[in-house]
Design a protein around this motif. Structure first.
Motif, PDB file in Angstrom:
ATOM      1  N   ASP A 152       0.799  -1.168   0.124  1.00 46.09           N
ATOM      2  CA  ASP A 152       0.030  -0.088   0.070  1.00 46.09           C
ATOM      3  C   ASP A 152       0.814   1.406   0.093  1.00 46.09           C
ATOM      4  OD1 ASP A 152       1.022  -0.217   2.448  1.00 46.09           O
ATOM      5  OD2 ASP A 152      -0.730   0.759   3.323  1.00 46.09           O
ATOM      6  N   SER A 204      -1.480   3.499   4.575  1.00 46.28           N
ATOM      7  CA  SER A 204      -2.881   4.050   4.103  1.00 46.28           C
ATOM      8  C   SER A 204      -3.926   4.472   5.401  1.00 46.28           C
ATOM      9  CB  SER A 204      -3.374   2.818   3.337  1.00 46.28           C
ATOM     10  OG  SER A 204      -2.841   2.508   2.222  1.00 46.28           O
ATOM     11  N   ASN A 219      -2.094  -3.456  -7.062  1.00 44.63           N
ATOM     12  CA  ASN A 219      -3.384  -3.190  -7.387  1.00 44.63           C
ATOM     13  C   ASN A 219      -3.994  -3.688  -8.633  1.00 44.63           C
ATOM     14  OD1 ASN A 219      -5.523  -1.659  -7.119  1.00 44.63           O
ATOM     15  ND2 ASN A 219      -4.901   0.037  -8.098  1.00 44.63           N
ATOM     16  N   LEU A 246       3.384  -1.043  -4.659  1.00 38.25           N
ATOM     17  CA  LEU A 246       1.877  -1.233  -4.756  1.00 38.25           C
ATOM     18  C   LEU A 246       1.304  -2.405  -5.396  1.00 38.25           C
ATOM     19  CD1 LEU A 246      -0.381   0.836  -3.641  1.00 38.25           C
ATOM     20  CD2 LEU A 246      -0.154   1.886  -6.139  1.00 38.25           C
TER      21      LEU A 246
END
Length: 291
Positions: free
Chosen positions: A51, A177, A59, A57
């Motif tokens: 995150d 986050s 995603n 990352l």
């Protein structure tokens, strides 16, 4: 060895497939007895946060970030496929000590305390510690302005251990986050962390309703040096990783920083390499091995 977009895309796909396979099997400890595979090819479990924009990352089945670029480069150079697994900052040493991961590449600062438990190869980036605030927030202009403010830091990180002014309130969260969400919602005045890491959130949030900025010229704590964490007791693997990482600093470091952390580069035009890039010879000073 220069990495092409096609090669990285292939490695990323292989890593994604490996992650699905690991999830289906319910874990990844069985083949992590050593850091690097014994044959010409194999898999290395790499613990990293999922995150942290700009660094790591995950995603929509895609991996992106500076830390992950390093993992892919090492995989190419040393003959392995990265198998990424999510880890909180507080659990990084445990992943290595328990054999759940062969490496940690996750904005992991080299410190004497951590070196008692695990080994490091690095540094691959240097950064001061700074403050992320809402773009319209101007109440922090000097270090003394931190007094009385409410900050958020992440558990198990070096910023969470920095001594603050007496009236400063420090909230700890399990991940960045959570800190950034609190900041955008007005629950804290600033996120305190490594300056380089914070620029990933500046870029990620620039087109949101609450854009962010890093407070210029306000730093606290020590200079942090990011390293690759590995289990203790693998000097040969340590030296192989060190040689490959030194080569990376010369060949790929600058282009990867430009691609992954454009807000950092834009903030320090003409000087960003001097501020954040280690000398390749520093690896013999700060690593647990020499090569």
């Amino acid at each position: 060895m220069a990495q092409t977009l096609t090669t990285r895309a292939g490695l990323a796909l292989a890593a994604a497939v490996a992650l699905v396979a690991a999830s289906a099997c319910g874990g990844g400890k069985d083949d992590d007895k050593s850091v690097l595979p014994e044959g010409e090819t194999g898999t290395v479990h790499i613990a990293t946060a999922f995150d942290q924009p700009g660094f790591n990352l995950f995603n929509s089945h895609h991996y992106r970030g500076f830390d992950m670029d390093i993992a892919f480069y090492l995989g190419e150079e040393l003959g392995f496929t990265p198998k990424f697994q999510d880890v909180t900052h507080a659990q990084r040493e445990r992943e290595l000590q328990e054999g759940s991961a062969g490496m940690v590449i996750s904005t992991y600062s080299i410190t004497p305390e951590r070196e008692k438990k695990i080994d490091f190869v690095g540094p691959y980036l240097m950064t001061s510690q700074g403050f992320l605030v809402r773009k319209d927030y101007d109440a922090i202009k000097k270090e003394k302005d931190i007094d009385g403010k409410t900050l958020c830091a992440v558990e198990g990180t070096t910023p969470s251990r920095v001594k603050m002014p007496s009236r400063t309130v420090m909230n700890e969260a399990p991940d960045y986050s959570t800190c950034v969400r609190k900041l955008q919602q007005g629950g804290v005045d600033a996120v305190f962390s490594d300056e380089a890491l914070l620029y990933g959130y500046v870029e990620q949030k620039k087109n949101t309703k609450v854009p962010l900025k890093v407070v210029p010229n306000v730093n606290m704590g020590l200079l942090n040096r990011y390293g690759i964490g590995i289990p203790k007791g693998h000097p040969d693997d340590c030296r192989r990783i060190l040689k490959a990482l030194r080569k990376y600093l010369v060949e790929e470091w600058s282009s990867d920083i430009k691609a992954q952390l454009p807000a950092l580069v834009a903030t320090y035009p003409g000087n960003w390499e001097n501020r954040f890039k280690p000398d390749p010879e520093d690896l013999n000073t700060y690593s647990s091995c020499r090569a």
